[in-house]
Design an enzyme around this catalytic site. Structure first.
Site, PDB file in Angstrom:
ATOM      1  N   ASP A 155      25.215 -16.189   5.787  1.00 19.44           N
ATOM      2  CA  ASP A 155      23.809 -15.815   5.932  1.00 19.44           C
ATOM      3  C   ASP A 155      23.744 -14.325   5.625  1.00 19.44           C
ATOM      4  O   ASP A 155      24.195 -13.504   6.423  1.00 19.44           O
ATOM      5  CB  ASP A 155      23.328 -16.104   7.357  1.00 19.44           C
ATOM      6  CG  ASP A 155      21.842 -15.786   7.561  1.00 19.44           C
ATOM      7  OD1 ASP A 155      21.283 -15.043   6.725  1.00 19.44           O
ATOM      8  OD2 ASP A 155      21.260 -16.264   8.543  1.00 19.44           O
ATOM      9  N   HIS A 156      23.202 -13.981   4.449  1.00 18.15           N
ATOM     10  CA  HIS A 156      23.280 -12.583   4.019  1.00 18.15           C
ATOM     11  C   HIS A 156      22.559 -11.642   4.979  1.00 18.15           C
ATOM     12  O   HIS A 156      22.855 -10.453   5.028  1.00 18.15           O
ATOM     13  CB  HIS A 156      22.730 -12.420   2.602  1.00 18.15           C
ATOM     14  CG  HIS A 156      21.248 -12.587   2.485  1.00 18.15           C
ATOM     15  ND1 HIS A 156      20.639 -13.803   2.295  1.00 18.15           N
ATOM     16  CD2 HIS A 156      20.236 -11.680   2.540  1.00 18.15           C
ATOM     17  CE1 HIS A 156      19.335 -13.653   2.230  1.00 18.15           C
ATOM     18  NE2 HIS A 156      19.059 -12.376   2.379  1.00 18.15           N
ATOM     19  N   HIS A 187      17.630 -16.993   9.463  1.00 21.26           N
ATOM     20  CA  HIS A 187      17.609 -15.532   9.576  1.00 21.26           C
ATOM     21  C   HIS A 187      17.009 -15.043  10.900  1.00 21.26           C
ATOM     22  O   HIS A 187      17.621 -14.239  11.620  1.00 21.26           O
ATOM     23  CB  HIS A 187      16.791 -14.928   8.429  1.00 21.26           C
ATOM     24  CG  HIS A 187      17.297 -15.266   7.073  1.00 21.26           C
ATOM     25  ND1 HIS A 187      18.631 -15.457   6.794  1.00 21.26           N
ATOM     26  CD2 HIS A 187      16.643 -15.445   5.896  1.00 21.26           C
ATOM     27  CE1 HIS A 187      18.771 -15.729   5.510  1.00 21.26           C
ATOM     28  NE2 HIS A 187      17.583 -15.729   4.950  1.00 21.26           N
TER      29      HIS A 187
END
Length: 501
Positions: free
Chosen positions: A175-176, A238
């Site tokens: 998950d960037h 996110h």
């Protein structure tokens, strides 16, 4: 760090060209790669090694600055049909060849830069030729991109399938957002400062708000986005991860097992939103055409690839509670949307006002709550708002701001999120990666909302003009007469005299 081969499935695709190969090149420039290293691209496109080096490196416009030809010599390519099992024997043979030439000792990291439909197939094909098995001292790891499932049922099935071929500790769900320095700094802000941690609970905090705004629309991605929507695209992964950083209990150690264990406890503490409560606790919206700064912007349903009459949300706002000792009774609010006035992601912690208002009779009294704003992007930093006396007669109180900008901390370049995450995976550090059980718990929280929105025709989808802060009805989620959403500006310090959108 062990010698290794970094294998990218989907190496001719957009993500590899834009993010992965530039990130690995930066690690090379910073001399962070292991001494014995190779990158093997695997995809359907018929490239030779030289053609791949030219396309992915020499002519890659996303790699900035002077290019070191020594890096190109580490790049190799193997064309296969990723849907056909016989191609994986070719991959196995090529890896054995690289082990001999590059002294990589049979250590492989497989990155699936592919459509999610291949997440169950590629690991099965790798296992069929034995590329998932490790000898003594060897490592074999698997990295997959979101989405980690489409709903709870598919997430459970994906985990079951992946864990059939790779152990959980070898699976890295990237998950960037978790690679952003400012997201990681949430833990440091909380646990390294004695002035914050004693106040970080229901006794002193009135509510917490997380906003992730985007000013762009869906563009040419309408076909993909319509099968996802804001809740799946941003909230389930996110924003709930940001909530976990804000609300989790202090881990025993700063290692992957301890931190991810506390996140799991936090997700298990989320109070379920029952189907009958969805209309009360969740708001969905969709942007409409509007004229913004002289530009005519399309509505979502007019975007390329979006079906006529689509009910997919481009805006989602939730109110929820965390049922544990620390946060009992404290409301959390999260919202995200496209075609909002600016691009910004931030956390706002609203502290309770003093129990006795000495200055409540004054018309110009400060806002009822002090605020700590933690800006994740852009203009990263911290902003603390509190009341001070205006010079002169009487006790007129005015809000003032004390700010810190992350850019002031160092002149050095802050690593890109993919650089940090890829390096951690190479080292075997899973701290910033999502664990399978946490992914399932996050889906367990979101799933009833998605199902209610899909099946209950009485739940409204609200339109909002492009360039505004979403449906006005979302304001009703926030409790308290003098409290409303904080609408962020692009700049962190948004004084009354200046606010850049």
């Amino acid at each position: 760090m062990k010698a290794q081969v970094f294998v990218i499935f989907g190496a001719s695709g957009d993500l590899a060209k834009r993010k992965l190969i530039p990130a690995i090149y930066e690690l090379h420039r910073e001399q962070l790669l292991p001494e014995h290293f190779a990158l093997l691209g695997v995809s359907r496109t018929e490239f030779s090694d030289e053609a791949f080096r030219k396309e992915a490196f020499a002519e890659n416009e996303f790699i900035k600055g002077e290019k070191d030809p020594a890096f190109a010599e580490k790049l190799f390519y193997e064309p296969i049909d990723t849907l056909q099992p016989e191609g994986y024997e070719k991959v196995k043979s090529r890896l054995a060849e690289l082990d001999g030439a590059q002294q990589t000792d049979g250590n492989y990291l497989f990155y699936l830069s592919t459509p999610p439909s291949l997440y169950t197939k590629i690991p099965a094909f790798l296992a069929k030729v034995g590329l998932n098995k490790t000898g003594e001292g060897q490592v074999r790891r698997l990295i997959i991109e979101k989405p980690f499932g489409y709903d709870l049922e598919s997430a459970v099935e994906l985990n079951r399938s992946l864990q059939q071929y790779f152990p959980e500790e070898a699976i890295y769900r990237i998950d960037h957002y978790l690679g952003k320095e400012t997201v990681q700094n949430l833990l440091v802000t909380r646990f390294a400062n004695g002035i914050f941690e004693p106040l970080w609970n229901r006794n002193y905090i009135h509510h917490i708000e997380v906003t992730s705004a985007e000013h762009i629309g869906v563009g040419s991605r309408g076909g993909y986005y319509d099968s996802s929507g804001a809740l799946r695209d941003m909230v389930q992964n996110h924003l709930l991860q940001i909530v976990a950083h804000i609300a989790m209990e202090p881990p025993i150690n700063a290692d992957a097992e301890s931190i991810r264990g506390e996140k799991l406890k936090l997700f298990k503490s989320l109070r379920p939103i029952q189907r009958s409560e969805v209309a009360q606790y969740a708001v969905r919206g969709q942007y409409l055409e509007a004229k913004v700064r002289g530009e005519e912007l399309k509505g979502y349903r007019e975007e390329e690839g979006v079906p006529e009459g689509s009910m997919t949300e481009t805006y989602a706002a939730l109110k929820f509670y965390i049922d544990n000792w620390r946060w009992a009774g404290v409301p959390f609010y999260i919202r995200t949307g496209k075609r909002l006035p600016t691009k910004a992601t931030e956390v706002v912690v609203y502290f309770k006002s003093p129990p006795h208002h000495l200055f409540q009779s004054h018309e110009n009294m400060m806002n009822v709550n002090n605020q700590l704003i933690i800006r994740i992007q852009p203009d990263e930093g911290l902003l603390l708002q509190f009341g001070m006396k205006v010079p002169g007669a009487g006790f007129v109180v005015k809000n003032v701001e004390m700010d810190f900008h992350y850019s002031d901390l160092t002149d050095a370049d802050v690593p890109d999120a993919y650089e940090r995450l890829i390096l951690d995976a190479m080292k075997g550090d899973a701290t910033l990666y999502s664990r399978g059980d946490s992914v399932e718990e996050a889906w367990r929280f979101v799933d009833p909302i998605l199902k209610a929105w899909k099946e209950d025709k009485n739940i409204k989808l609200f339109g909002y003009p492009a360039g505004t802060w979403g449906p006005e009805v979302a304001d009703a989620l926030i409790e308290g007469e003098r409290v409303s959403w904080r609408n962020p500006c692009r700049n962190l310090t948004d004084s009354q005299n200046f606010c850049e959108l």
